[in-house]
Design an enzyme around this catalytic site. Structure first.
Site, mmCIF file in Angstrom:
data_model
loop_
_atom_site.group_PDB
_atom_site.id
_atom_site.type_symbol
_atom_site.label_atom_id
_atom_site.label_comp_id
_atom_site.label_asym_id
_atom_site.label_seq_id
_atom_site.Cartn_x
_atom_site.Cartn_y
_atom_site.Cartn_z
ATOM 1 N N LYS A 63 0.862 -1.178 0.000
ATOM 2 C CA LYS A 63 0.000 0.000 0.000
ATOM 3 C C LYS A 63 0.899 1.229 0.000
ATOM 4 O O LYS A 63 1.704 1.422 0.901
ATOM 5 C CB LYS A 63 -0.908 0.007 1.221
ATOM 6 C CG LYS A 63 -1.820 1.223 1.266
ATOM 7 C CD LYS A 63 -2.826 1.142 2.391
ATOM 8 C CE LYS A 63 -3.745 2.347 2.394
ATOM 9 N NZ LYS A 63 -4.761 2.244 3.447
ATOM 10 N N LYS A 121 -2.043 -1.487 -3.993
ATOM 11 C CA LYS A 121 -2.921 -0.316 -3.933
ATOM 12 C C LYS A 121 -2.105 0.949 -3.964
ATOM 13 O O LYS A 121 -1.120 1.015 -3.225
ATOM 14 C CB LYS A 121 -3.723 -0.400 -2.631
ATOM 15 C CG LYS A 121 -4.627 0.763 -2.368
ATOM 16 C CD LYS A 121 -5.296 0.599 -1.029
ATOM 17 C CE LYS A 121 -6.158 1.821 -0.734
ATOM 18 N NZ LYS A 121 -6.817 1.715 0.542
#
Ligand SMILES: NCC(=O)CCC(=O)O
Ligand SMILES: [Mg+2]
Length: 330
Positions: free
Chosen positions: A198, A253
């Site tokens: 992330k 992400k």
């Protein structure tokens, strides 16, 4: 020189041969819908920076869940947007057995047991400072105390019937700690979707408006725990650790700006690999579409197909319901 014996255009000439050589096919079963959850009854609050996306109270979520089931979307990812009064320094509301996420999970599971539910595990919606973890006197997010809080949050969600807990906080060691706690509590079937790679991305802006953490976060940033956008070797180390700690699926992400990372992760580990088309990606596509600058349906399906081509097994997207409808019409 092979031309004209080899003509690449020959196979592209007709619909049937294009279909036969198509390498990837996007299906509704590849998609995970994303929803923002609020308190109340009959409430729908538009998110201004995400036209078409609304924060929903339980009744609206039940409708959304029904639509997912009808369209063949296998799962719904839930993100709480609690009232300001539910926020605190220690984020304790996150593991209240009667808290928002837990009540919503029970209601959805009772009506649609076949729909997979994915619960966000991070403290940012519940902290007064908008960070994903607990902070010390200097504002630094403390790793181990945060992991202890995430364990409580995961157990509360599992207890309520969440199918996947999805730690999105990027603390070190939390996957192993949560796995152990789930096993010890008998939640052996509760899956973990690890937000492994992330990035500290600026594409999350509209999401922070939606969950009401942007004002609290203020000028703060998440650079001490989320990944530097310049790195991808580091992403492989993060993913490797989460797999070793017991992740059932891993996530990259944001999505479109990180297709290279997605491909590397899938190639390196062959794990169930999910990707998140985040709020800023949605906002860009929607804004261009609303201005008449892009064909929304065409570009959205193109981005989702690109995720599959890059190795994604499933895609979290605010466009899941629209995309599933478009695929069914096609
Ligand atoms: N844990 C969720 C986020 O950080 C952001 C998602 C988005 O921007 O859509
Ligand atoms: Mg990690």
């Amino acid at each position: 020189m092979n031309f004209p014996a080899i003509r690449m255009r020959r196979m592209r000439r007709d619909t049937f041969s294009r279909a036969l050589m198509r390498e990837h096919t996007l299906l509704p079963t590849d998609l995970i819908m994303v929803a923002f959850v609020i308190e109340g009854e009959g409430k729908r609050e538009p998110v201004p920076s995400m036209p078409g996306v609304e924060r929903l109270s339980i009744d609206g979520l039940l409708e959304l869940a029904g639509e997912c089931v009808r369209l063949g979307i296998p799962a719904l990812a839930l993100f709480p947007s609690p009232d300001a009064s539910a926020k605190s320094e220690d984020a304790a509301e996150a593991w209240n057995p009667q808290g928002l996420m837990q009540r919503v999970t029970r209601a959805l599971k009772a009506k649609y047991p076949e729909l997979g539910l994915i619960g966000d595990v991070a403290l940012d919606p519940y902290t007064t400072h908008g960070q994903d973890g607990l902070i010390d006197e200097n504002g630094y997010v403390m790793n181990e105390p945060t992991v202890e809080a995430l364990i409580k949050m995961s157990l509360a969600q599992a207890e309520a019937g969440m199918d996947f807990v999805a730690p999105s906080d990027m603390m070190d060691g939390r996957i192993g700690a949560i796995r152990e706690a789930l096993e010890n509590a008998g939640h052996i079937h509760t899956r973990i979707l690890a937000y492994s790679a992330k990035y500290a991305s600026s594409f999350y802006g509209p999401f922070r408006d939606a969950v009401g953490s942007s004002a609290n976060l203020g000028k703060g940033n998440k650079h001490t725990y989320q990944m530097d956008v310049a790195n991808s070797d580091e992403a492989l180390r993060e993913v490797e650790l989460d797999i070793a700690e017991g992740a059932d699926a891993v996530m990259v992400k944001p999505g479109l700006p990180y297709l290279d990372v997605l491909r590397r992760v899938k190639d390196a580990f062959g794990m169930p690999t999910f990707v998140y088309q985040v709020s800023g990606e949605y906002a860009m596509l929607k804004a261009a579409a609303q201005n008449g600058w892009l064909n929304e349906r065409a570009v959205v399906l193109e981005t989702l197909t690109a995720f599959k081509r890059a190795g994604a097994d499933a895609i979290l997207t605010y466009y899941a319901i629209d995309a599933a409808r478009w695929l069914r019409e096609a």
